[in-house]
Design an enzyme around this catalytic site. Structure first.
Site, PDB file in Angstrom:
ATOM      1  N   GLU A  52      -0.285  32.317 -54.440  1.00 50.07           N
ATOM      2  CA  GLU A  52      -0.070  32.262 -55.886  1.00 50.07           C
ATOM      3  C   GLU A  52       1.178  33.040 -56.286  1.00 50.07           C
ATOM      4  O   GLU A  52       1.981  32.590 -57.105  1.00 50.07           O
ATOM      5  CB  GLU A  52      -1.291  32.818 -56.626  1.00 50.07           C
ATOM      6  N   CYS A  84      -3.204  39.017 -57.330  1.00 50.59           N
ATOM      7  CA  CYS A  84      -2.651  37.745 -57.782  1.00 50.59           C
ATOM      8  C   CYS A  84      -3.152  37.382 -59.181  1.00 50.59           C
ATOM      9  O   CYS A  84      -2.425  36.762 -59.965  1.00 50.59           O
ATOM     10  CB  CYS A  84      -3.002  36.641 -56.792  1.00 50.59           C
ATOM     11  N   THR A 161     -15.427  18.243 -15.117  1.00 49.53           N
ATOM     12  CA  THR A 161     -14.279  19.091 -15.445  1.00 49.53           C
ATOM     13  C   THR A 161     -13.457  19.472 -14.227  1.00 49.53           C
ATOM     14  O   THR A 161     -12.333  19.956 -14.373  1.00 49.53           O
ATOM     15  CB  THR A 161     -14.747  20.386 -16.128  1.00 49.53           C
ATOM     16  N   TRP A 170      -4.272  18.244 -13.482  1.00 52.00           N
ATOM     17  CA  TRP A 170      -4.619  18.288 -14.911  1.00 52.00           C
ATOM     18  C   TRP A 170      -5.490  17.097 -15.213  1.00 52.00           C
ATOM     19  O   TRP A 170      -5.119  15.969 -14.844  1.00 52.00           O
ATOM     20  CB  TRP A 170      -3.358  18.260 -15.786  1.00 52.00           C
ATOM     21  N   ARG A 184      -5.244  27.151 -29.764  1.00 52.41           N
ATOM     22  CA  ARG A 184      -5.155  28.525 -29.266  1.00 52.41           C
ATOM     23  C   ARG A 184      -4.295  29.372 -30.202  1.00 52.41           C
ATOM     24  O   ARG A 184      -4.631  30.531 -30.485  1.00 52.41           O
ATOM     25  CB  ARG A 184      -4.575  28.527 -27.850  1.00 52.41           C
ATOM     26  N   ASP A 200      -8.871  30.810 -11.506  1.00 50.87           N
ATOM     27  CA  ASP A 200      -7.680  30.117 -12.009  1.00 50.87           C
ATOM     28  C   ASP A 200      -6.521  31.033 -12.375  1.00 50.87           C
ATOM     29  O   ASP A 200      -5.397  30.556 -12.552  1.00 50.87           O
ATOM     30  CB  ASP A 200      -8.047  29.280 -13.241  1.00 50.87           C
ATOM     31  N   ARG A 207       1.657  28.092 -25.230  1.00 53.18           N
ATOM     32  CA  ARG A 207       2.823  27.451 -24.622  1.00 53.18           C
ATOM     33  C   ARG A 207       2.916  26.006 -25.129  1.00 53.18           C
ATOM     34  O   ARG A 207       2.510  25.718 -26.219  1.00 53.18           O
ATOM     35  CB  ARG A 207       2.699  27.484 -23.085  1.00 53.18           C
ATOM     36  N   GLY A 260     -15.446  29.609 -18.200  1.00 48.46           N
ATOM     37  CA  GLY A 260     -15.792  28.358 -17.556  1.00 48.46           C
ATOM     38  C   GLY A 260     -17.134  27.783 -17.984  1.00 48.46           C
ATOM     39  O   GLY A 260     -17.643  28.072 -19.077  1.00 48.46           O
TER      40      GLY A 260
END
Length: 328
Positions: A52, A84, A161, A170, A184, A200, A207, A260
């Site tokens: 505002e 405000c 998965t 991938w 993310r 992993d 990214r 996971g």
């Protein structure tokens, strides 16, 4: 521009700053003068002007007698910035159209009361459902003290998965992965289990060309190896509800749970997931020995099967993104 068009524009402005404003709400505002001039604002990063105030600054003296649209009730208290509601009154705005009331105890109707007490016409509820959906993480945090929990999963069409040997990169394509990084970036914290870190070694940074906003807090359930890329991170143990309470107390509005399978299952079975985000690739493992989305025992009868509702379906390159919420 009518009321609906102006509030839709305010919603679009709010969406444009989604990853920038936390722990403040992402809000959009439009000042519309009687002769059709339009001035727009959106919430800046913490310490900067609210939506505002930004729109009013652009409008200047043209704000006198105008209508101001804002997705969320204007604040009435002094925090990092002045109230405000006071700025709206001082600018000479004649009418204010608000999407929803702010449940924050420091506001909670006081902003509306300040405007009405100064003689302004105030309408509340325009596109309220849309605004509530857009601000769901903020609203949940202010009402419960806990963050909004998004569980993100990527799988083949037959629900796998990873391959039996553990390989998983991938499953989905570039567009889906970039979208996951956008989510993310919008999250204040990313949660993974220590097993995923050991297997992993993820960095959990933003990214794939996604920019803007601060990097999310990295949270590991358990202990991460000293040389893991996830460091510096917050390592937490214990009841998941307590974990969420702890993160909420740190000002975390949205948590992204990335795995996971045991961590995903634990959040799901505890009923702690607000939004399920599932990326499906046009791939088939073709057997029952691949790793599933959830680990452990599931429903034993059809009566026990979890059933939610689909919020949205979107094609991302060759993949499909499904958003689900639980039963209401």
């Amino acid at each position: 521009m009518d009321d609906d068009e102006a509030m839709h524009r305010a919603l679009a402005l709010a969406a444009s700053v989604r990853a920038l404003t936390s722990p403040n709400p992402w809000v959009g505002s439009v000042v519309l003068t009687a002769d059709g001039e339009r001035f727009e604002g959106a919430t800046a990063a913490p310490g900067g002007p609210h939506a505002e105030a930004s729109a009013l600054a652009k409008a200047g003296t043209s704000a006198a007698g105008a209508t101001l649209y804002t997705t969320l009730e204007p604040c009435s208290h002094r925090g990092r910035t002045p109230p405000c509601a006071d700025a709206i009154v001082a600018a000479g705005i004649a009418r204010v159209v608000v999407g929803i009331r702010d449940p924050d105890p420091q506001v909670a109707g006081a902003g509306l009361a300040r405007l009405r007490g100064a003689g302004l016409v105030v309408d509340v509820g325009l596109l309220g459902d849309r605004v509530s959906g857009q601000l769901a993480p903020y609203l949940k945090h202010r009402r419960t003290g806990r963050p909004w929990v998004v569980l993100k999963m990527a799988a083949s069409l037959d629900g796998r998965t990873a391959a039996p040997d553990g390989t998983s990169r991938w499953i989905t394509g570039e567009e889906a992965r970039a979208d996951g990084h956008r989510i993310r970036a919008e999250s204040d914290a990313v949660v993974v289990g220590a097993g995923t870190v050991r297997a992993d070694d993820p960095s959990l940074t933003v990214r794939h060309g996604v920019t803007g906003g601060a990097e999310p807090m990295r949270v590991v359930l358990g202990r991460a190896p000293d040389d893991a890329r996830v460091h510096p991170c917050l390592e937490l143990d214990g009841d998941l509800g307590d974990v969420l309470d702890s993160l909420g107390a740190k000002g975390v509005l949205q948590v992204l749970v990335e795995g996971g399978a045991r961590v995903a299952a634990a959040f799901h079975r505890a009923g702690l997931v607000d939004r399920y985000l599932l990326y499906l690739a046009p791939a088939l493992f073709g057997g029952d020995d691949g790793r599933g989305i959830f680990a452990g025992a599931g429903a034993t009868t059809m009566d026990e099967v979890w059933r939610g509702h689909i919020v949205s379906v979107e094609r991302l390159g060759g993949d499909v993104r499904l958003e689900l919420e639980g039963p209401t």
